[in-house]
Design a protein around this motif. Structure first.
Motif, PDB file in Angstrom:
ATOM      1  N   GLY A  15       0.816  -1.230   0.000  1.00 17.68           N
ATOM      2  CA  GLY A  15       0.000   0.000   0.000  1.00 17.68           C
ATOM      3  C   GLY A  15       0.832   1.254   0.000  1.00 17.68           C
ATOM      4  N   GLY A  16       1.887   1.283  -0.802  1.00 19.48           N
ATOM      5  CA  GLY A  16       2.699   2.478  -0.992  1.00 19.48           C
ATOM      6  C   GLY A  16       3.786   2.646   0.061  1.00 19.48           C
ATOM      7  N   ASP A  17       3.774   1.818   1.119  1.00 23.19           N
ATOM      8  CA  ASP A  17       4.813   1.897   2.149  1.00 23.19           C
ATOM      9  C   ASP A  17       6.095   1.305   1.612  1.00 23.19           C
ATOM     10  OD1 ASP A  17       4.940   0.905   5.676  1.00 23.19           O
ATOM     11  OD2 ASP A  17       6.329   2.034   4.397  1.00 23.19           O
ATOM     12  N   THR A  18       7.093   2.147   1.378  1.00 24.10           N
ATOM     13  CA  THR A  18       8.338   1.684   0.759  1.00 24.10           C
ATOM     14  C   THR A  18       9.336   1.183   1.787  1.00 24.10           C
ATOM     15  OG1 THR A  18       9.131   3.949   0.788  1.00 24.10           O
ATOM     16  CG2 THR A  18       8.173   3.140  -1.298  1.00 24.10           C
ATOM     17  N   ARG A  19       9.064   1.401   3.062  1.00 25.19           N
ATOM     18  CA  ARG A  19      10.018   0.941   4.075  1.00 25.19           C
ATOM     19  C   ARG A  19       9.994  -0.562   4.161  1.00 25.19           C
ATOM     20  NH1 ARG A  19       8.115   3.826   9.362  1.00 25.19           N
ATOM     21  NH2 ARG A  19       6.138   3.363   8.351  1.00 25.19           N
ATOM     22  N   LYS A  20      11.183  -1.158   4.407  1.00 22.29           N
ATOM     23  CA  LYS A  20      11.257  -2.612   4.468  1.00 22.29           C
ATOM     24  C   LYS A  20      11.401  -3.064   5.909  1.00 22.29           C
ATOM     25  CE  LYS A  20      12.806  -4.308   0.027  1.00 22.29           C
ATOM     26  NZ  LYS A  20      12.673  -3.151  -0.841  1.00 22.29           N
ATOM     27  N   THR A  21      10.661  -4.119   6.221  1.00 16.95           N
ATOM     28  CA  THR A  21      10.750  -4.712   7.561  1.00 16.95           C
ATOM     29  C   THR A  21      11.995  -5.587   7.615  1.00 16.95           C
ATOM     30  OG1 THR A  21       9.505  -6.658   6.898  1.00 16.95           O
ATOM     31  CG2 THR A  21       8.219  -4.774   7.753  1.00 16.95           C
ATOM     32  N   PRO A  22      12.466  -5.968   8.805  1.00 19.01           N
ATOM     33  CA  PRO A  22      13.635  -6.879   8.878  1.00 19.01           C
ATOM     34  C   PRO A  22      13.378  -8.186   8.128  1.00 19.01           C
ATOM     35  CG  PRO A  22      13.117  -5.978  11.055  1.00 19.01           C
ATOM     36  CD  PRO A  22      12.007  -5.518  10.134  1.00 19.01           C
ATOM     37  N   LEU A  23      12.104  -8.648   8.168  1.00 16.56           N
ATOM     38  CA  LEU A  23      11.783  -9.902   7.444  1.00 16.56           C
ATOM     39  C   LEU A  23      11.979  -9.721   5.936  1.00 16.56           C
ATOM     40  CD1 LEU A  23      10.722 -12.803   7.665  1.00 16.56           C
ATOM     41  CD2 LEU A  23       8.403 -11.905   7.418  1.00 16.56           C
ATOM     42  N   ILE A  71      20.342 -14.607   7.938  1.00 16.01           N
ATOM     43  CA  ILE A  71      19.988 -15.308   9.180  1.00 16.01           C
ATOM     44  C   ILE A  71      19.811 -14.345  10.383  1.00 16.01           C
ATOM     45  CG2 ILE A  71      20.877 -16.954  10.915  1.00 16.01           C
ATOM     46  CD1 ILE A  71      21.880 -18.646   8.477  1.00 16.01           C
ATOM     47  N   PRO A  72      20.736 -13.341  10.607  1.00 16.59           N
ATOM     48  CA  PRO A  72      20.522 -12.429  11.753  1.00 16.59           C
ATOM     49  C   PRO A  72      19.219 -11.638  11.659  1.00 16.59           C
ATOM     50  CG  PRO A  72      22.751 -12.215  10.896  1.00 16.59           C
ATOM     51  CD  PRO A  72      22.015 -13.083   9.958  1.00 16.59           C
ATOM     52  N   LEU A  73      18.838 -11.317  10.456  1.00 16.27           N
ATOM     53  CA  LEU A  73      17.591 -10.573  10.273  1.00 16.27           C
ATOM     54  C   LEU A  73      16.386 -11.457  10.619  1.00 16.27           C
ATOM     55  CD1 LEU A  73      18.537  -8.744   6.972  1.00 16.27           C
ATOM     56  CD2 LEU A  73      17.944  -7.604   9.132  1.00 16.27           C
ATOM     57  N   PHE A  74      16.472 -12.743  10.234  1.00 13.82           N
ATOM     58  CA  PHE A  74      15.384 -13.671  10.596  1.00 13.82           C
ATOM     59  C   PHE A  74      15.337 -13.884  12.114  1.00 13.82           C
ATOM     60  CE2 PHE A  74      14.396 -14.062   6.413  1.00 13.82           C
ATOM     61  CZ  PHE A  74      15.222 -14.851   5.603  1.00 13.82           C
ATOM     62  N   ASP A  75      16.546 -13.921  12.724  1.00 10.57           N
ATOM     63  CA  ASP A  75      16.620 -14.062  14.188  1.00 10.57           C
ATOM     64  C   ASP A  75      15.933 -12.880  14.882  1.00 10.57           C
ATOM     65  OD1 ASP A  75      17.863 -16.526  14.408  1.00 10.57           O
ATOM     66  OD2 ASP A  75      19.911 -15.685  14.288  1.00 10.57           O
ATOM     67  N   GLN A  76      16.159 -11.699  14.302  1.00 13.65           N
ATOM     68  CA  GLN A  76      15.545 -10.478  14.862  1.00 13.65           C
ATOM     69  C   GLN A  76      14.028 -10.576  14.838  1.00 13.65           C
ATOM     70  OE1 GLN A  76      16.757  -6.830  12.855  1.00 13.65           O
ATOM     71  NE2 GLN A  76      15.261  -5.633  13.988  1.00 13.65           N
ATOM     72  N   VAL A  77      13.504 -11.037  13.748  1.00 11.75           N
ATOM     73  CA  VAL A  77      12.033 -11.181  13.610  1.00 11.75           C
ATOM     74  C   VAL A  77      11.527 -12.221  14.604  1.00 11.75           C
ATOM     75  CG1 VAL A  77      10.145 -11.818  12.046  1.00 11.75           C
ATOM     76  CG2 VAL A  77      12.102 -10.546  11.167  1.00 11.75           C
ATOM     77  N   ILE A  78      12.289 -13.341  14.758  1.00 10.01           N
ATOM     78  CA  ILE A  78      11.872 -14.420  15.671  1.00 10.01           C
ATOM     79  C   ILE A  78      11.760 -13.860  17.101  1.00 10.01           C
ATOM     80  CG2 ILE A  78      12.611 -16.632  16.721  1.00 10.01           C
ATOM     81  CD1 ILE A  78      13.949 -17.226  13.920  1.00 10.01           C
ATOM     82  N   ARG A  79      12.702 -12.976  17.430  1.00 14.29           N
ATOM     83  CA  ARG A  79      12.726 -12.439  18.783  1.00 14.29           C
ATOM     84  C   ARG A  79      11.661 -11.366  18.986  1.00 14.29           C
ATOM     85  NH1 ARG A  79      18.231 -12.085  17.836  1.00 14.29           N
ATOM     86  NH2 ARG A  79      18.050  -9.809  17.541  1.00 14.29           N
ATOM     87  N   GLU A  80      11.478 -10.503  17.984  1.00 14.28           N
ATOM     88  CA  GLU A  80      10.702  -9.298  18.187  1.00 14.28           C
ATOM     89  C   GLU A  80       9.276  -9.331  17.634  1.00 14.28           C
ATOM     90  OE1 GLU A  80      14.695  -6.487  17.814  1.00 14.28           O
ATOM     91  OE2 GLU A  80      13.083  -6.269  16.338  1.00 14.28           O
TER      92      GLU A  80
END
Lengths: 218, 228
Positions: free
Chosen positions: A133-141, A157-166
């Protein structure tokens, strides 16, 4: 009257007048030698005709031997059809042919390395890469996915770990992606451990998929 | 086309007319239809070889099997040879005599009688010579004596040899005259000679052949027997 070969010939050919024929036949009945002479001439004529006739008959018989019988309808060559096989046999043959194709395909088609997580991760990637929906920002996932798609599994992998934690909502997605990244890095035991860590309470569907994958994952 | 019209065309000197008549006959044959004995006789009487050969072909294909059925054929004789000799007898007969086709299947009857006569004469001769162990009861019934004298198969073979012993020129002229039924004028054109010369040569040749037949002990006596 003198009866020579020419005169007998004329009689035999019916070329004499009635009176001449009468005289001729009277002579035959009264003169045995003359009758013999006439018979001899008839025999001579047959001796001439016979070999010629037999030659002609031989040709006629040869002709008959090489062509269809006179009066017969034109013969059409008949191709003998094989009898139809029974339905059961035909079905069995179809199954056998299909199996043969599968076996051939197994050996002929290029083999991809066995990755039981691929189907699930593909779905997750597809969902996460959708229009936001026009949001250009990217999430860690999404950033992890981007690295994953470029083949930089180690960095993802560290980015996926971040999502798992947060992010509990995306935890199981990130766990699947992390397991897949570890699989690509050849760390199968680590990948299995990540799959085992997927909890039913977080996402029942992903939990079941993880359990199924673990059963086959070697 | 009526029978008379067909007769006129077949007896014509114009080859195109004869071919037209033959085509008229061949069309029903090709459709499997029967041709009558009258037409067959007409064709056999033709002077043209392709016309009477068409009739002979039809007789062989359509009648031989039926005519020969049930006849005892000695092992030493060939079925086709017997039938071909009978055809020769028919062919020579119809060219000299009126053939009564009012009788049912007269061609079949004629040919069957001749075949039987050939077989019975062969068997009688070989029984006399003790060359066969054929049971006398198997010899066919005596043939119909209303038919004209018909030579034995052996006799024909001797006559054929004697004709073959004549010179080439004689054989050619005699064949043109007595097999192809050519007139002296036609023979003279074919052999590139005069009519008078052809006539003299032809009768000299036939006298020579008659002499050889008469001098042959088998043939001479056989012909004398026929006359008695």
């Amino acid at each position: 009257m003198k009866y020579d070969a020419e005169h007998i010939d004329q009689y035999l050919n019916g070329e004499l007048s009635k009176a001449e024929v009468k005289a001729f036949e009277e002579k035959i009945s009264t003169d045995k030698d003359f009758a013999y002479e006439v018979e001899l001439q008839e025999a001579a004529i047959q001796a001439i005709q016979y070999p010629n006739f037999m030659r002609g008959i031989k040709n006629v018989r040869n002709e008959i031997a090489t062509e269809p019988t006179i009066g017969d309808k034109a013969k059409t060559s008949v191709v003998e059809m094989k009898p139809k096989r029974s339905r059961t046999i035909r079905r069995l043959l179809t199954i056998a042919a299909t199996l043969l194709l599968i076996i051939l395909a197994y050996f002929i088609l290029p083999k991809s390395p066995h990755n039981p997580m691929a189907a699930t991760t593909d779905l997750i990637i597809k969902f996460e890469s959708g229009d936001k929906g026009g949001d250009t920002r990217k999430t860690p996932l999404q950033e992890g996915i981007k690295l994953f798609e470029t083949g930089d599994y180690q960095a993802a992998i560290p980015l996926f770990d971040q999502v798992i934690r947060e992010n509990p909502n995306k935890r199981t997605d990130a766990q699947f992606l992390k397991a897949d990244a570890l699989h690509h890095l050849g760390r199968k035991d680590d990948a299995r451990a990540v799959l085992q860590s997927i909890k039913k309470v977080d996402n029942e569907k992903h939990y079941k998929e993880a359990q199924m994958i673990l059963k086959k994952y070697k | 086309m009526t029978h008379d019209e067909l007769t006129k065309l077949l007896q014509s000197d114009d080859p195109d007319k004869v071919r037209k008549a033959l085509q008229h006959i061949k069309t029903p044959i090709s459709k499997g239809e029967k041709i009558t004995d009258d037409t067959l006789i007409l064709m056999l009487q033709s002077n043209l070889e392709f016309v009477y050969n068409t009739a002979l072909k039809y007789i062989i294909q359509k009648k031989q099997k039926g005519i020969m059925s049930g006849l005892y054929i000695p092992a030493q004789m060939e079925k086709n040879d017997i039938f071909d000799h009978a055809l020769f007898a028919l062919w020579t007969y119809v060219r000299k005599h009126e053939f009564d086709t009012s009788k049912e299947a007269s061609i079949e009857r004629f040919l069957r009688v001749v075949c039987k006569r050939h077989i019975s004469r062969y068997l009688a001769k070989n029984l006399r010579n003790g060359d066969t162990d054929v049971d006398i009861d198997t010899i066919p019934e005596p043939s119909d004596d209303t038919l004209p004298p018909i030579y034995d198969i052996d006799v024909y073979d001797i006559m054929q040899r004697l004709f073959g012993s004549l010179g080439k020129g004689c054989r050619e002229i005699l064949t043109l005259r007595y097999y192809k039924d050519k007139k002296f004028k036609g023979i003279a054109e074919e052999v590139e000679s005069s009519e008078a010369s052809v006539k003299v040569t032809l009768y000299r040749c036939i006298d020579r052949l008659k002499k050889r037949i008469g001098e042959n002990p088998d043939l001479g006596n056989f012909i004398k027997d026929l006359l008695n």
